[in-house]
Design a protein around this motif. Structure first.
Motif, mmCIF file in Angstrom:
data_model
loop_
_atom_site.group_PDB
_atom_site.id
_atom_site.type_symbol
_atom_site.label_atom_id
_atom_site.label_comp_id
_atom_site.label_asym_id
_atom_site.label_seq_id
_atom_site.Cartn_x
_atom_site.Cartn_y
_atom_site.Cartn_z
ATOM 1 N N ASP A 201 0.995 -1.095 0.180
ATOM 2 C CA ASP A 201 0.120 0.183 -0.170
ATOM 3 C C ASP A 201 1.065 1.144 -0.258
ATOM 4 O O ASP A 201 0.602 2.106 -0.660
ATOM 5 C CB ASP A 201 -0.835 0.001 1.217
ATOM 6 C CG ASP A 201 -1.917 -0.848 1.343
ATOM 7 O OD1 ASP A 201 -2.248 -1.535 0.211
ATOM 8 O OD2 ASP A 201 -2.390 -1.255 2.331
ATOM 9 N N ALA A 202 1.816 1.301 0.829
ATOM 10 C CA ALA A 202 2.800 2.331 0.871
ATOM 11 C C ALA A 202 3.721 2.786 -0.250
ATOM 12 O O ALA A 202 3.701 3.780 -0.816
ATOM 13 C CB ALA A 202 3.819 2.069 1.999
ATOM 14 N N LEU A 203 3.934 1.372 -1.063
ATOM 15 C CA LEU A 203 4.682 1.660 -2.225
ATOM 16 C C LEU A 203 3.589 2.217 -3.479
ATOM 17 O O LEU A 203 4.075 3.175 -4.183
ATOM 18 C CB LEU A 203 5.386 0.384 -2.653
ATOM 19 C CG LEU A 203 6.307 -0.157 -2.104
ATOM 20 C CD1 LEU A 203 6.850 -1.456 -2.242
ATOM 21 C CD2 LEU A 203 7.684 0.771 -1.895
ATOM 22 N N ALA A 204 2.530 1.786 -3.303
ATOM 23 C CA ALA A 204 1.451 2.300 -4.417
ATOM 24 C C ALA A 204 1.108 3.767 -4.002
ATOM 25 O O ALA A 204 1.153 4.640 -4.941
ATOM 26 C CB ALA A 204 0.187 1.454 -4.109
ATOM 27 N N LEU A 205 1.263 4.157 -2.798
ATOM 28 C CA LEU A 205 1.109 5.668 -2.361
ATOM 29 C C LEU A 205 2.005 6.280 -2.904
ATOM 30 O O LEU A 205 2.080 7.468 -3.782
ATOM 31 C CB LEU A 205 0.687 5.844 -1.031
ATOM 32 C CG LEU A 205 0.710 7.215 -0.483
ATOM 33 C CD1 LEU A 205 -0.321 8.066 -0.996
ATOM 34 C CD2 LEU A 205 0.883 7.403 1.065
ATOM 35 N N ARG A 206 3.341 5.979 -2.761
ATOM 36 C CA ARG A 206 4.542 6.661 -3.215
ATOM 37 C C ARG A 206 4.475 6.879 -4.611
ATOM 38 O O ARG A 206 4.802 7.866 -5.450
ATOM 39 C CB ARG A 206 5.940 6.050 -2.902
ATOM 40 C CG ARG A 206 7.076 6.749 -2.955
ATOM 41 C CD ARG A 206 8.443 5.919 -2.654
ATOM 42 N NE ARG A 206 9.439 6.669 -2.549
ATOM 43 C CZ ARG A 206 10.163 6.520 -3.719
ATOM 44 N NH1 ARG A 206 9.935 5.906 -4.641
ATOM 45 N NH2 ARG A 206 11.405 7.341 -3.435
ATOM 46 N N ALA A 207 4.240 5.707 -5.444
ATOM 47 C CA ALA A 207 4.097 5.747 -6.966
ATOM 48 C C ALA A 207 3.115 6.571 -7.322
ATOM 49 O O ALA A 207 3.105 7.442 -8.277
ATOM 50 C CB ALA A 207 3.778 4.482 -7.622
ATOM 51 N N ASP A 208 1.919 6.752 -6.781
ATOM 52 C CA ASP A 208 0.728 7.676 -7.054
ATOM 53 C C ASP A 208 1.346 9.311 -7.005
ATOM 54 O O ASP A 208 1.013 10.231 -7.673
ATOM 55 C CB ASP A 208 -0.284 7.685 -6.193
ATOM 56 C CG ASP A 208 -1.112 6.544 -6.394
ATOM 57 O OD1 ASP A 208 -0.903 6.000 -7.465
ATOM 58 O OD2 ASP A 208 -1.996 5.870 -5.708
ATOM 59 N N LEU A 209 2.482 9.463 -6.083
ATOM 60 C CA LEU A 209 3.027 10.694 -5.760
ATOM 61 C C LEU A 209 4.090 10.937 -6.774
ATOM 62 O O LEU A 209 4.717 12.024 -6.686
ATOM 63 C CB LEU A 209 3.411 11.042 -4.301
ATOM 64 C CG LEU A 209 2.351 10.903 -3.259
ATOM 65 C CD1 LEU A 209 2.598 10.943 -1.773
ATOM 66 C CD2 LEU A 209 1.344 12.345 -3.558
ATOM 67 N N GLY A 210 4.289 10.175 -7.543
ATOM 68 C CA GLY A 210 5.624 10.362 -8.613
ATOM 69 C C GLY A 210 6.989 10.090 -7.948
ATOM 70 O O GLY A 210 8.027 10.115 -8.365
ATOM 71 N N ASP A 211 6.764 8.928 -6.984
ATOM 72 C CA ASP A 211 8.131 8.425 -6.532
ATOM 73 C C ASP A 211 9.164 9.258 -5.958
ATOM 74 O O ASP A 211 10.030 9.437 -6.324
ATOM 75 C CB ASP A 211 8.791 7.327 -7.488
ATOM 76 C CG ASP A 211 8.081 6.298 -7.907
ATOM 77 O OD1 ASP A 211 7.345 5.655 -6.519
ATOM 78 O OD2 ASP A 211 7.944 5.663 -8.594
ATOM 79 N N PRO A 212 8.547 10.195 -5.110
ATOM 80 C CA PRO A 212 9.590 11.511 -4.761
ATOM 81 C C PRO A 212 10.668 11.006 -3.942
ATOM 82 O O PRO A 212 10.348 10.086 -3.190
ATOM 83 C CB PRO A 212 8.707 12.305 -3.851
ATOM 84 C CG PRO A 212 7.440 11.501 -3.418
ATOM 85 C CD PRO A 212 7.229 10.359 -4.486
ATOM 86 N N PRO A 213 11.876 11.208 -4.106
ATOM 87 C CA PRO A 213 13.257 10.647 -3.329
ATOM 88 C C PRO A 213 12.986 11.203 -1.968
ATOM 89 O O PRO A 213 13.427 10.385 -1.126
ATOM 90 C CB PRO A 213 14.188 11.408 -4.044
ATOM 91 C CG PRO A 213 13.847 11.788 -5.272
ATOM 92 C CD PRO A 213 12.324 12.079 -5.239
ATOM 93 N N ALA A 214 12.114 12.074 -1.540
ATOM 94 C CA ALA A 214 12.003 12.409 0.071
ATOM 95 C C ALA A 214 11.375 11.615 0.730
ATOM 96 O O ALA A 214 10.878 11.626 1.777
ATOM 97 C CB ALA A 214 11.767 13.872 0.201
ATOM 98 N N LEU A 215 10.529 10.662 0.158
ATOM 99 C CA LEU A 215 9.453 9.693 0.718
ATOM 100 C C LEU A 215 10.020 8.307 0.839
ATOM 101 O O LEU A 215 10.021 7.883 -0.399
ATOM 102 C CB LEU A 215 8.019 10.029 -0.057
ATOM 103 C CG LEU A 215 6.874 9.169 0.873
ATOM 104 C CD1 LEU A 215 6.846 9.661 2.185
ATOM 105 C CD2 LEU A 215 5.574 9.258 0.028
ATOM 106 N N GLY A 216 10.394 7.861 1.826
ATOM 107 C CA GLY A 216 10.975 6.424 2.016
ATOM 108 C C GLY A 216 9.707 5.708 2.863
ATOM 109 O O GLY A 216 8.629 6.176 3.074
ATOM 110 N N LEU A 217 10.348 4.545 3.422
ATOM 111 C CA LEU A 217 9.399 3.832 4.197
ATOM 112 C C LEU A 217 9.892 3.442 5.798
ATOM 113 O O LEU A 217 11.199 3.450 5.812
ATOM 114 C CB LEU A 217 9.203 2.535 3.429
ATOM 115 C CG LEU A 217 7.885 2.439 2.448
ATOM 116 C CD1 LEU A 217 8.449 3.114 1.256
ATOM 117 C CD2 LEU A 217 7.778 0.966 2.275
#
Length: 313
Positions: A201-217
């Protein structure tokens, strides 16, 4: 065992407060995990009855080398007028110890005295949560934090999942941009029962946001027992290079209840082995927010359990 207790106590305790001689806490296993490239820390939410200086003193004596600081009661109020100064003082002390720190934002009742963890980014009025996260990023910069950890929240009554997902993406995007500008990365934590529940789910959210480098897990090892279809090893590997923060606790498969290590179903040795294989170099902090009644004892037993699992990995 670290020898800083005699030096740290006079600085940490206010004048007039009685001082007692500290006794042994963890025995021969106290100390960092030998050869580990990640730092072992402890969450301040497990020390709710200790002043923050004393939390550091106890954890240093037990061999911990990092702090997962939950902003809010009772340790560092992010909205207090002296919050920045308090963060700077803490950073100075951690520098003297060579410690790492992450900022956790799962504070209870900070924003609403009647509702735990509310409002979230999913609620009708998310402004208090957004301001809190901005403040966490600001303090994270002062603290030199590895990251600021956050989560989605549970689905509010009357809000459909798709609508809640839209709210989350819309509100999270500017916070990610602010984190990028500040140089303090974010680490999104999947939580059982929340809208973003699994690493997928978290990876899908990150992809929806354009995979921003500032967002990890962030990955909580105990959560993996409850919700991750491929278990703790699969969840950690799925996070891979995006893994910025690890929380350490045990759980049973049928309940989101943080347990002491060895009291649930987590294969801790496998988890530590996976972190080693991933060359994880961040903080892995024990997360036991309901164990403050025996905080030094729980922290000592947790360190012993970590040593045992490290040797068995």
């Amino acid at each position: 065992m670290s020898a800083v207790l005699p030096r740290a106590l006079p600085d940490a305790l206010p004048a007039g407060r009685p001082r007692s001689h500290p006794g042994p806490l963890a025995g021969p296993l106290a100390g960092p995990l030998p050869g580990a490239r990640f730092a072992v820390g402890y969450g301040t939410n497990g020390f709710a009855d200790h002043p923050l200086d004393d939390v550091v003193t106890v954890l240093d004596a037990l061999g911990y080398r990092g702090l997962a600081l939950t902003l809010g009661h009772p340790h560092l109020d992010p909205f207090a007028p002296d919050a920045v100064d308090a963060a700077a003082r803490l950073r100075d002390r951690l520098d003297g110890l060579g410690w790492r720190i992450v900022v956790e934002t799962g504070t209870r009742y900070l924003l609403d005295p009647f509702r735990k963890h509310r409002p979230t980014l999913l609620d009708d009025d998310a402004a208090p949560r957004e301001e809190f996260l901005r403040r966490a990023i600001e303090l994270g910069a002062v603290l030199g934090a590895d990251c600021v950890s956050l989560w989605s929240g549970v689905l509010p009554l009357g809000v459909a999942p798709d609508a809640a997902g839209g709210r989350l993406r819309e509100r999270l995007a500017p916070i990610v941009a602010e984190a990028a500008a500040s140089g303090v990365p974010l680490a999104f934590e999947p939580e059982p029962g929340m809208l973003v529940e699994t690493v997928a789910d978290a990876l899908a959210l990150r992809a929806d946001l354009g995979d921003p480098p500032a967002l990890g897990l962030t990955v909580d090892l105990g959560h993996c027992v409850v919700v991750e279809p491929d278990g703790v090893e699969g969840a950690l590997r799925a996070a891979g290079p995006l893994l910025r923060n690890v929380q350490v606790d045990d759980m049973l498969p049928d309940a989101h209840d943080h347990l002491e290590l060895g009291h649930g179903s987590l294969d801790l040795a496998a988890a530590l082995r996976t972190l080693e294989e991933l060359d994880y170099r961040g903080l892995a902090a024990v997360e036991l927010p309901r164990h403050a009644h025996d905080a030094p004892g729980v922290a000592a037993r947790s360190m012993s359990a970590l040593h045992d699992a490290w040797e068995a990995r």
